[in-house]
Design an enzyme around this catalytic site. Structure first.
Site, PDB file in Angstrom:
ATOM      1  N   HIS A 160       0.933  -1.167   0.196  1.00  0.00           N
ATOM      2  CA  HIS A 160       0.274  -0.368   0.238  1.00  0.00           C
ATOM      3  C   HIS A 160       0.656   1.052   0.317  1.00  0.00           C
ATOM      4  O   HIS A 160       1.983   1.207   0.724  1.00  0.00           O
ATOM      5  CB  HIS A 160      -1.000  -0.073   1.385  1.00  0.00           C
ATOM      6  CG  HIS A 160      -2.590   0.765   1.063  1.00  0.00           C
ATOM      7  ND1 HIS A 160      -1.875   2.254   1.194  1.00  0.00           N
ATOM      8  CD2 HIS A 160      -3.130   0.595   0.706  1.00  0.00           C
ATOM      9  CE1 HIS A 160      -3.326   2.961   0.972  1.00  0.00           C
ATOM     10  NE2 HIS A 160      -4.190   2.239   0.566  1.00  0.00           N
ATOM     11  N   ASP A 183      -7.939  -5.093   0.369  1.00  0.00           N
ATOM     12  CA  ASP A 183      -8.635  -5.948  -0.744  1.00  0.00           C
ATOM     13  C   ASP A 183      -8.313  -7.931  -0.630  1.00  0.00           C
ATOM     14  O   ASP A 183      -8.362  -8.675  -1.370  1.00  0.00           O
ATOM     15  CB  ASP A 183      -7.797  -6.010  -2.306  1.00  0.00           C
ATOM     16  CG  ASP A 183      -8.670  -4.397  -2.591  1.00  0.00           C
ATOM     17  OD1 ASP A 183      -9.798  -4.659  -1.775  1.00  0.00           O
ATOM     18  OD2 ASP A 183      -8.015  -3.888  -3.564  1.00  0.00           O
TER      19      ASP A 183
HETATM   20  N1  CMC Z   1       4.060  -7.778  -4.913  1.00  0.00           N
HETATM   21  C1  CMC Z   1       5.603  -7.672  -5.062  1.00  0.00           C
HETATM   22  N2  CMC Z   1       6.587  -6.517  -4.654  1.00  0.00           N
HETATM   23  C2  CMC Z   1       5.602  -5.398  -4.948  1.00  0.00           C
HETATM   24  C3  CMC Z   1       4.266  -5.018  -4.415  1.00  0.00           C
HETATM   25  C4  CMC Z   1       3.725  -6.646  -4.425  1.00  0.00           C
HETATM   26  N3  CMC Z   1       2.404  -6.508  -4.302  1.00  0.00           N
HETATM   27  N4  CMC Z   1       3.972  -3.692  -4.259  1.00  0.00           N
HETATM   28  C5  CMC Z   1       4.736  -3.486  -4.018  1.00  0.00           C
HETATM   29  N5  CMC Z   1       6.077  -4.445  -4.230  1.00  0.00           N
HETATM   30  C6  CMC Z   1       7.623  -3.518  -4.288  1.00  0.00           C
HETATM   31  C7  CMC Z   1       7.884  -2.807  -5.716  1.00  0.00           C
HETATM   32  O1  CMC Z   1       8.795  -4.052  -6.478  1.00  0.00           O
HETATM   33  C8  CMC Z   1       8.886  -2.055  -4.723  1.00  0.00           C
HETATM   34  O2  CMC Z   1      10.069  -2.368  -5.302  1.00  0.00           O
HETATM   35  P1  CMC Z   1      11.435  -1.808  -5.678  1.00  0.00           P
HETATM   36  O3  CMC Z   1      11.627  -0.571  -4.216  1.00  0.00           O
HETATM   37  O4  CMC Z   1      12.499  -3.100  -5.225  1.00  0.00           O
HETATM   38  O5  CMC Z   1      12.091  -1.273  -7.053  1.00  0.00           O
HETATM   39  C9  CMC Z   1       8.733  -1.796  -3.863  1.00  0.00           C
HETATM   40  O6  CMC Z   1       7.754  -2.742  -2.997  1.00  0.00           O
HETATM   41  C10 CMC Z   1       7.362  -0.493  -3.954  1.00  0.00           C
HETATM   42  O7  CMC Z   1       6.207  -0.224  -4.503  1.00  0.00           O
HETATM   43  P2  CMC Z   1       6.020   0.575  -5.528  1.00  0.00           P
HETATM   44  O8  CMC Z   1       5.032  -0.030  -6.313  1.00  0.00           O
HETATM   45  O9  CMC Z   1       6.931   2.049  -6.061  1.00  0.00           O
HETATM   46  O10 CMC Z   1       4.694   1.430  -4.277  1.00  0.00           O
HETATM   47  P3  CMC Z   1       4.034   2.423  -4.529  1.00  0.00           P
HETATM   48  O11 CMC Z   1       3.480   3.391  -3.151  1.00  0.00           O
HETATM   49  O12 CMC Z   1       3.588   3.201  -5.724  1.00  0.00           O
HETATM   50  O13 CMC Z   1       2.158   1.020  -4.749  1.00  0.00           O
HETATM   51  C11 CMC Z   1       0.425  -0.654  -4.807  1.00  0.00           C
HETATM   52  C12 CMC Z   1       1.090   0.607  -4.333  1.00  0.00           C
HETATM   53  C13 CMC Z   1      -0.629  -0.670  -4.216  1.00  0.00           C
HETATM   54  C14 CMC Z   1      -0.068  -0.172  -6.004  1.00  0.00           C
HETATM   55  C15 CMC Z   1       1.882  -1.674  -4.863  1.00  0.00           C
HETATM   56  O14 CMC Z   1       1.828  -1.694  -3.638  1.00  0.00           O
HETATM   57  C16 CMC Z   1       0.524  -2.869  -5.361  1.00  0.00           C
HETATM   58  O15 CMC Z   1       0.485  -2.844  -7.167  1.00  0.00           O
HETATM   59  N6  CMC Z   1      -0.165  -3.912  -5.000  1.00  0.00           N
HETATM   60  C17 CMC Z   1      -0.145  -4.890  -5.514  1.00  0.00           C
HETATM   61  C18 CMC Z   1      -1.782  -4.247  -5.871  1.00  0.00           C
HETATM   62  C19 CMC Z   1      -2.860  -4.265  -4.973  1.00  0.00           C
HETATM   63  O16 CMC Z   1      -3.486  -4.785  -3.735  1.00  0.00           O
HETATM   64  N7  CMC Z   1      -3.385  -3.086  -4.859  1.00  0.00           N
HETATM   65  C20 CMC Z   1      -4.355  -2.739  -4.218  1.00  0.00           C
HETATM   66  C21 CMC Z   1      -4.247  -1.484  -2.833  1.00  0.00           C
HETATM   67  S1  CMC Z   1      -5.838  -1.904  -1.303  1.00  0.00           S
HETATM   68  C22 CMC Z   1      -6.911  -1.634  -2.419  1.00  0.00           C
HETATM   69  C23 CMC Z   1      -7.492   0.183  -2.807  1.00  0.00           C
HETATM   70  O17 CMC Z   1      -6.908   1.387  -2.170  1.00  0.00           O
HETATM   71  O18 CMC Z   1      -7.279   0.562  -3.954  1.00  0.00           O
END
Ligand code: CMC
Length: 396
Positions: free
Chosen positions: A270, A330
């Protein structure tokens, strides 16, 4: 950078002041109007929570009765809206239908809306909250080739939605009170989450003084993506994939860690929560209770156990621990919805139905805010330097 900062994804930009929802990602705290989410989940109802988000205070008995009456009164859709559905491809994704129909509502509710008038804004908010379950259920009915069902105003908000989803003209249908209560809880947990992508989209769209139905339509479009509201659908697809494949959970954990693989552990991570998502804790418990309620050997048990195993292995893995990746809201919600008989492609629609109150409350707050201005981010231009135009026949 001159007078602005470069902040892709708005990681450190507060775009507004808001008194609706408080979120502390380091401590895993979520409060609506100062009330902890845990307490609201335990004691409140979705409609009462809607009132809280819209007015900043919990209603007294009389206010709640009046609010419930008003929401009930607006549940019908104009008959002309019904014809919109037939323009969509059968078997469309219900989110595609929802985006279209909510956008189309702006044609029915436009001239009468004075966004500078508090009463007029409230009426638009009531209409949206009231009509969303009908629009949502009809998206499913149309996509499945089933006849439309009209709202039953003696039923509660969640019950009415279940009724419109599942009742058939050929037989009596009474929504299961256990499922209605679980759905009500899921809706409370999804009702608002401050400046997430879809809420920010609604604010940005509304900042140009656009029609509120059109602004909410933009929010629905933003919610649809798998990184946001679409994650609940993606989680179940992932869990089903794991259950049906020959690979064990560790294989999927390894894939999620592999940077050359696009696969992510859905329902994990998140932007704001770096300790735990308090909604996930509540929903895991509800999911557990539901599995027990359904009795031993039910078909959702395996999904729940797989989800728990994924969580357990991930939370012991340095990759997830070092990046503060925990299950989000989720991760477990989809198992509950699936057990209710809700089809997978309706999960994000239910999220949109629940979040409508958050979107419209933020829109309402923004319109009244004297500091609010049209949203207009800047950019860092890194394109071509100035150059001369060359006639097409002289270009190589
Ligand atoms: N699985 C594997 N690696 C992950 C995941 C994941 N679910 N989420 C983040 N990472 C890694 C990412 O690759 C990155 O690694 P590095 O630092 O080596 O590059 C690090 O963690 C930080 O991730 P980010 O993508 O920069 O973080 P963000 O804040 O931009 O994205 C997120 C947050 C929710 C989009 C992301 O965690 C994600 O894609 N999660 C899976 C989708 C999901 O469950 N979304 C629902 C969010 S909660 C409900 C809502 O509010 O909609």
């Amino acid at each position: 950078l001159g007078y602005f900062t470069y902040d892709p994804g708005f990681l450190s930009t507060a775009s507004c002041r808001s008194s609706i929802t408080f979120l502390d990602g380091e401590k895993g705290i979520l409060q609506y109007g100062g009330y902890p989410i845990e307490e609201l989940a335990d004691k409140s109802t979705f409609l009462e929570t809607c009132y809280l988000l819209m007015h900043g205070e919990l209603p007294n008995t009389e206010e709640l009765m009046e609010f419930t009456h008003v929401i009930t009164y607006h549940t019908m859709l104009n008959e002309a809206v019904k014809r919109f559905y037939s323009g969509f491809r059968r078997r469309s994704h219900p989110m595609a239908i929802m985006v279209g129909v909510v956008g189309a509502l702006s044609s029915f509710y436009h001239e009468g809306i004075d966004i500078r008038n508090a009463k007029s804004r409230m009426i638009a908010a009531h209409q949206l909250i009231a009509k969303m379950p009908t629009i949502a259920a009809w998206s499913y009915r149309y996509a499945s080739g089933l006849p439309f069902t009209y709202p039953q105003n003696h039923l509660g908000y969640a019950e009415n939605f279940l009724y419109m989803m599942f009742s058939m003209p050929t037989e009596e249908y009474t929504p299961d009170p256990y499922f209605a209560k679980a759905l009500d809880l899921i809706m409370i947990l999804h009702a608002d989450h401050e400046q997430n992508a879809s809420t920010s989209t609604v604010r940005l769209t509304g900042s140009s003084e656009a029609n509120p139905f059109a602004a909410v339509c933009a929010g629905i479009a933003s919610l649809w993506g798998p990184a946001h509201g679409g994650a609940n659908e993606a989680v179940i697809k992932m869990l089903l994939d794991i259950v049906e494949s020959d690979n064990d959970v560790a294989y999927y954990i390894d894939r999620a860690k592999d940077k050359d693989d696009q696969f992510r552990l859905m329902g994990f991570g998140h932007r704001v929560y770096k300790n735990h998502d308090p909604r996930a804790t509540i929903i895991r418990e509800t999911c557990h209770e539901l599995i027990e309620h359904l009795g031993e050997g039910n078909e959702y048990e395996e999904l729940f156990e797989t989800a728990m195993e994924l969580e357990r292995i991930a939370l012991e893995d340095d990759y997830f621990v070092s990046r503060n990746l925990y299950p989000n809201v989720d991760f477990y919600s989809g198992i509950i919805l699936l057990a209710m008989g809700i089809p997978l492609n309706m999960f994000t629609v239910i999220f949109a139905m629940s979040r409508t109150v958050g979107w419209i409350s933020h829109w309402n707050e923004m319109i009244q805010d004297p500091e609010s201005r049209i949203g207009r981010p800047r950019q860092l231009y890194d394109g071509a330097l100035p150059r001369e135009y060359i006639d097409v026949e002289k270009r190589t």
